[in-house]
Design an enzyme around this catalytic site. Structure first.
Site, short mmCIF file in Angstrom:
data_model
loop_
_atom_site.label_atom_id
_atom_site.label_comp_id
_atom_site.label_asym_id
_atom_site.label_seq_id
_atom_site.Cartn_x
_atom_site.Cartn_y
_atom_site.Cartn_z
N THR A 9 -2.54 62.25 82.15
CA THR A 9 -2.12 61.86 83.51
C THR A 9 -1.28 60.59 83.47
OG1 THR A 9 -3.99 60.44 83.98
CG2 THR A 9 -4.29 62.79 84.42
N CYS A 10 -0.75 60.24 84.65
CA CYS A 10 0.08 59.05 84.73
C CYS A 10 -0.75 57.77 84.89
CB CYS A 10 1.02 59.17 85.93
SG CYS A 10 2.14 60.53 85.74
N ASP A 11 -2.05 57.90 84.98
CA ASP A 11 -2.88 56.72 85.22
C ASP A 11 -3.23 56.03 83.91
OD1 ASP A 11 -4.61 54.81 86.05
OD2 ASP A 11 -5.89 56.15 87.22
#
Ligand SMILES: Cc1ncc(COP(=O)(O)O)c(C=O)c1O
Length: 383
Positions: free
Chosen positions: A330-332
């Site tokens: 994910t982008c987190d």
């Protein structure tokens, strides 16, 4: 070992081949279920606690293949929501083989559970007791008592369970409402290091039930000892028989006609599921090699956030190691599976294996970034 995590470097050729074949056939990421391991775990726990009826805590991994396998072994089911009941119903599992253990319920859920055939309910306060009054002729009630365990990885005593000192009062009120509390239940916390807290809770419940039984028309005679049986996250070879020996001894001191239950989740399913992820990208950052995988803490590794579990990892290659980080897709930036670990140089397409990943993993996954779930595949399941 890094931060208490086991990291296995390399794999025997046959083992590596099996993982590669699974990915070639089913894609990546995967959660691979080995039914034989689940059966072994169930047998081990049944053998070590022969007088205790086992109810699998469906929340640990609400998966139809797992549930069906346990059903065929004769295991009962601990449910805590309408969704879990629906799943069992779809699998044609009788509600009579379930207990509903969530102490807080909507009226609708009680009615649905009764319609399903579940008759054992758990309460821990007077409001919840009153909710059962309209169904008093159809329910058997367990009162959950709180015992905290400092040694457990997941403490469940803060949110649920009445104080030991309030138990007798609640049972007396139940009597006035025409409700019979047939026994006590507890959960000393999940992933316990040892069974000392189980023993203490059994002894206190024994005393409490004998004491309370003097003042009620029908004596209490059911004890539910919950879960807490550990998974082997260190791959150290946990001996469940030794873990349970003190529990067995404590249960042996209870009246012989008492009905004994347990709600194991983690111990049964953790070792039966293995995660396979693939390196999809790499980056050199401040002297550390970052590997980006196609599964992470928003997916199968969510237990690292919600369940405080640290899964053993394995890479199939060996060779000179260097500081590395395994990150999720994910982008987190919190989506990091493992930091401060030493790994050999990996390439895009290499596999990373997560062991002991059957409990509280897929159960808590999210759809953040709308990434696809790891595909669940059965290794030796002909069903
Ligand atoms: C009420 C209840 N029963 C059983 C379990 C299963 O516990 P474990 O996975 O430690 O065996 C849990 C876990 O949260 C629970 O809340």
């Amino acid at each position: 070992m890094a931060n208490g995590r086991r990291v296995i470097i390399g794999a025997p050729p046959q083992e590596a081949k099996a993982y590669l074949e699974l990915v070639a056939e089913h894609g990546s990421p995967l959660l691979v279920f080995d039914r034989e391991i689940l059966e072994r775990q169930y047998q081990l726990l049944s053998d070590t606690l022969p007088d205790v009826e086992l109810y699998y805590a469906v929340k640990a991994h609400p998966n139809e293949h797992i549930v069906r396998a346990l059903d065929e072994l004769g295991c009962g089911f601990d449910v805590a929501s309408a969704g879990e009941m629906d799943m069992l119903m779809d699998l044609k599992i009788s509600g009579r083989r379930t207990i509903h253990t969530h102490p807080i319920k909507k009226d609708r859920e009680i009615r649905d559970a009764l319609r399903f055939g579940a008759t054992t309910f758990v309460v821990d306060n007077l409001d919840e007791l009153e909710k059962l009054v309209p169904y008093r002729d159809r329910v058997g009630i367990l009162l959950r008592v709180s015992f905290s365990s400092e040694d457990a990885a997941v403490d469940l005593s803060r949110k649920f369970g009445c104080d030991v000192r309030d138990a007798a009062g609640i049972v007396m009120v139940a009597g006035k409402l025409g409700l019979h509390i047939k026994g006590l239940s507890f959960h000393v916390g999940s992933q316990c290091e040892n069974s000392a807290k189980h023993v203490e809770a059994i002894e206190q419940c024994h005393q409490l039930m004998e004491e309370i039984s003097k003042s009620v028309p029908v004596p209490m005679s059911t004890l539910d000892i919950g879960g807490g049986f550990p998974a082997d996250y260190q791959l150290a070879g946990i001996d469940i028989s030794s873990f349970c020996a003190p529990i067995r001894k404590a249960l042996g001191r209870l009246p012989r006609d008492w009905h004994l239950l347990a709600e194991p989740g983690r111990f049964l399913v953790a070792p039966s599921v293995t995660s396979i992820t693939t390196v999809t990208g790499r980056s050199e950052r401040h002297g550390t090699c970052w590997y980006y995988l196609d599964d992470g803490v928003y997916g199968s590794y969510s237990g690292q956030i919600f369940d405080h579990a640290i899964y053993p990892l394995q890479v199939l290659k060996d060779g000179t190691t260097r500081p590395s980080i395994l990150a999720g897709p994910t982008c987190d930036s919190i989506d990091v599976i493992a930091e401060d670990i030493q790994l050999p140089e990996l390439e895009i397409g290499d596999l990373v294996i997560g062991h002991q990943m059957g409990a509280y993993t897929a159960a808590t996954k999210t759809r953040f970034n709308l990434l696809p779930d790891a595909r669940f595949v059965c290794r030796y399941d002909n069903s």
